[in-house]
Design a protein around this motif. Structure first.
Motif, PDB file in Angstrom:
ATOM      1  N   LYS A   1       0.860  -1.177   0.000  1.00 46.87           N
ATOM      2  CA  LYS A   1       0.000   0.000   0.000  1.00 46.87           C
ATOM      3  C   LYS A   1       0.901   1.233   0.000  1.00 46.87           C
ATOM      4  O   LYS A   1       1.381   1.654   1.042  1.00 46.87           O
TER       5      LYS A   1
ATOM      6  N   ASN B   1      -0.031   4.100   2.393  1.00 45.60           N
ATOM      7  CA  ASN B   1      -0.122   3.856   3.817  1.00 45.60           C
ATOM      8  C   ASN B   1       0.924   2.839   4.265  1.00 45.60           C
ATOM      9  O   ASN B   1       0.647   2.001   5.111  1.00 45.60           O
TER      10      ASN B   1
ATOM     11  N   ALA C   1      -0.702   6.026  12.169  1.00 47.06           N
ATOM     12  CA  ALA C   1      -1.873   5.256  11.717  1.00 47.06           C
ATOM     13  C   ALA C   1      -1.442   4.011  10.949  1.00 47.06           C
ATOM     14  O   ALA C   1      -2.037   2.928  11.100  1.00 47.06           O
ATOM     15  N   ALA C   2      -0.402   4.149  10.129  1.00 48.36           N
ATOM     16  CA  ALA C   2       0.094   3.003   9.357  1.00 48.36           C
ATOM     17  C   ALA C   2       0.662   1.927  10.275  1.00 48.36           C
ATOM     18  O   ALA C   2       0.488   0.732  10.033  1.00 48.36           O
TER      19      ALA C   2
ATOM     20  N   GLN D   1      -0.249   1.365  13.420  1.00 52.25           N
ATOM     21  CA  GLN D   1      -1.372   0.722  14.107  1.00 52.25           C
ATOM     22  C   GLN D   1      -2.020  -0.344  13.233  1.00 52.25           C
ATOM     23  O   GLN D   1      -2.389  -1.425  13.705  1.00 52.25           O
ATOM     24  N   GLU D   2      -2.150  -0.032  11.939  1.00 52.76           N
ATOM     25  CA  GLU D   2      -2.736  -1.005  11.017  1.00 52.76           C
ATOM     26  C   GLU D   2      -1.786  -2.174  10.784  1.00 52.76           C
ATOM     27  O   GLU D   2      -2.209  -3.341  10.791  1.00 52.76           O
ATOM     28  N   ALA D   3      -0.491  -1.870  10.601  1.00 51.06           N
ATOM     29  CA  ALA D   3       0.475  -2.931  10.287  1.00 51.06           C
ATOM     30  C   ALA D   3       0.670  -3.886  11.458  1.00 51.06           C
ATOM     31  O   ALA D   3       0.858  -5.099  11.260  1.00 51.06           O
TER      32      ALA D   3
ATOM     33  N   ALA E   1      -1.548  -4.239  14.060  1.00 55.55           N
ATOM     34  CA  ALA E   1      -2.848  -4.573  14.674  1.00 55.55           C
ATOM     35  C   ALA E   1      -2.962  -4.022  16.099  1.00 55.55           C
ATOM     36  O   ALA E   1      -3.472  -4.684  17.006  1.00 55.55           O
ATOM     37  N   GLY E   2      -2.458  -2.810  16.301  1.00 61.97           N
ATOM     38  CA  GLY E   2      -2.577  -2.151  17.598  1.00 61.97           C
ATOM     39  C   GLY E   2      -1.619  -2.631  18.661  1.00 61.97           C
ATOM     40  O   GLY E   2      -1.748  -2.235  19.835  1.00 61.97           O
TER      41      GLY E   2
END
Length: 518
Positions: free
Chosen positions: A301, A304, A334-335, A337-339, A341-342
């Motif tokens: 991506k 992101n 944000a990237a 957190q997504e990569a 999974a928090g």
């Protein structure tokens, strides 16, 4: 002239060989002699010896053992064994060691002359081969950039030629490859000419690479990598290698470099498409600098991807642009957190790694930069209980570094140049190479050279020479100080050279200047 070593434990044998050689090869040889193997090794280590006559049966280190050591250090030496033993095992061992001839004593004069003449021919051939190789390397240094530029043009720009022969010539076949388009904003033609060899060396320092020539302020490079360990491993390795090279270029050549990298390919017919892909990636990079990869599997991506966003942040820091970091860091958080999974542990580690790189970028540009907040970064991040506090801490550090870079690159009193000048002032009488000064102030020679050109408008050597000559002018006003002493005090060991460049600079000799200045 041929260096010939005569080694025998009997002086009469050495004297006989000397008589034959001097009579038949007058003014062609430089003769050395040794009564033992250990003495022979000492002479070979110190002198230019081309041919050796070696006895086998000597006290201590025997002839064959001595030959073995000599062949390891000086393999081109032509060796003739002279021995009273005609045993097959000795002759066989001598052949295995690369001895030219094995002669049994007593040896008549004609045999010695013929053997030596043939040995000289072998020496001539080896010298000619070395000379040819040196000449070939010189020619290749000139021709290689031309061939590489022709390949880049054929493969990337024309899109019309079959480049398979180039692939075979450069050994690219069977490799994964990509194009990298580099843009050097603000670099004029003169600077491009000066920096080209440095850029080419840096590009080839971490990967196999073919480089084109400058077109306007852009240069195209072609990297190729062995296919080992699967596609994902090759892709990651390529990305790491090119990222490292990009960082070296930013440090040593210019800040704000833009770079676009294509996907990895293996099909030679797709070079045109790959070049266009790299060019599009270049156009998508930030105007202030940065690198964008289109490598397959490396960026799922592009908008992101944590790696891409981190590179953008690094580019902003290098450019001294703190104002743009806030948005990028927010997207980076944000990237992450997504990569991950928090997973806060992994996110904190990634942020810490980002800050380490930001600090390193800053200290590369300003070796005096210090910020105690970085010393406690790990503990602060470990104790943070929210994403907001993590990003707030990271943002402040990144903005501080960017501001420092802006200060260093924009101020007229550049601290790096000032530190170098202070070091030179205190040691002006010493032999001060660019490398010595760079090492003393903890920066690279390339970077220091570039800083002198940007800040002082002249290269390091010209600056140092002018400084020494101005200092000499002041010292010459004292009529009691000898000119030879002044020459040494300002760093010129050769008074004649000092006088010559003084006159070139001021239009008069030091003596004439002193008479005028009275």
């Amino acid at each position: 002239m041929y260096g010939i070593l005569l080694t025998d434990d009997e002086q009469i044998m050495i004297d006989s060989l000397k008589f034959i050689i001097e009579k038949n090869f007058p003014a062609e040889t430089m003769l050395f002699s040794a009564l033992s193997g250990s003495s022979a090794l000492e002479i070979v280590a110190k002198e230019q010896v081309d041919i050796i006559f070696m006895d086998i049966n000597m006290p201590g280190l025997n002839g064959l053992e001595t030959v073995k050591f000599i062949k390891q250090s000086k393999p081109d030496t032509v060796i003739v064994i002279l021995s009273a033993f005609d045993r097959f095992q000795y002759a066989q061992e001598a052949v295995n060691l690369g001895v030219y001839r094995y002669l049994t004593k007593p040896v008549n004069r004609n045999t010695v002359v013929e053997t030596l003449r043939n040995a000289m021919t072998i020496v001539d051939q080896k010298r000619g081969l070395k000379s040819s190789e040196e000449e070939l390397h010189k020619k290749l240094d000139i021709v290689s950039p031309m061939v590489e530029s022709d390949f880049i043009y054929s493969a990337a720009l024309s899109g019309m030629k079959d480049v398979s022969e180039y692939f075979s010539y450069f050994g690219i076949s069977g490799s994964a490859w990509c194009f990298c388009c580099l843009e050097f904003p603000g670099m004029d033609e003169r600077r491009q000419s000066e920096a080209y060899d440095e850029i080419r060396t840096l590009l080839k320092s971490r990967a196999k690479c073919i480089t084109g020539s400058f077109m306007a302020n852009r240069l195209t490079a072609f990297f190729y990598f062995p296919i080992e360990g699967g596609e994902e491993k090759v892709t990651q390795g390529a990305k790491e290698a090119i990222s490292s090279i990009y960082n070296l270029l930013c440090l040593n050549i210019s800040t704000g470099i833009r770079a676009g990298v294509s996907s990895l390919w293996t099909d030679a017919s797709m070079t045109g498409a790959a070049y266009n892909e790299a060019l599009e990636a270049l156009k998508s990079t930030e105007s202030s600098g940065g690198i964008l990869f289109a490598l397959k599997n490396a960026t799922k991506k592009k908008d992101n991807d944590p790696g891409m966003l981190a590179e953008s942040i690094f580019g902003r820091v290098r450019a001294g642009d703190g104002a743009s970091i806030h948005h990028l860091l927010k997207s980076y958080g944000a990237a992450l957190q997504e990569a991950y999974a928090g997973d806060m542990g992994k996110i904190k580690n990634a942020i810490f790694e980002l800050l380490v790189n930001v600090r390193n970028i800053t200290t590369e540009i300003d070796c005096n930069y210090q910020n105690e907040e970085f010393s406690s970064a790990f503990s602060v991040l470990s104790a943070a209980d929210s994403m907001e506090s993590i990003l707030d801490f990271a943002l402040k550090r990144c903005e501080e570094c960017a501001s420092n870079v802006m200060l260093v690159t924009s101020t007229k009193e550049n601290p790096i140049v000032k530190k170098a000048e202070d070091y030179i002032e205190k040691r002006i009488s010493e032999d001060l190479s660019l490398e010595d000064v760079a090492a003393a102030i903890n920066v690279s020679p390339f970077y220091l050279s570039r800083m002198f050109k940007e800040v002082r408008g002249e290269n390091y050597i010209n600056y140092l020479t002018d400084l020494r000559l101005r200092r000499a002018q002041e010292l010459l006003k004292n009529p009691r100080t000898p000119i030879k002493e002044i020459s040494a005090e300002v760093g010129f060991n050769d008074q004649n050279y000092f006088s010559r460049i003084f006159k070139n600079k001021f239009g008069m000799t030091p003596t004439e200047f002193r008479n005028v200045a009275k």
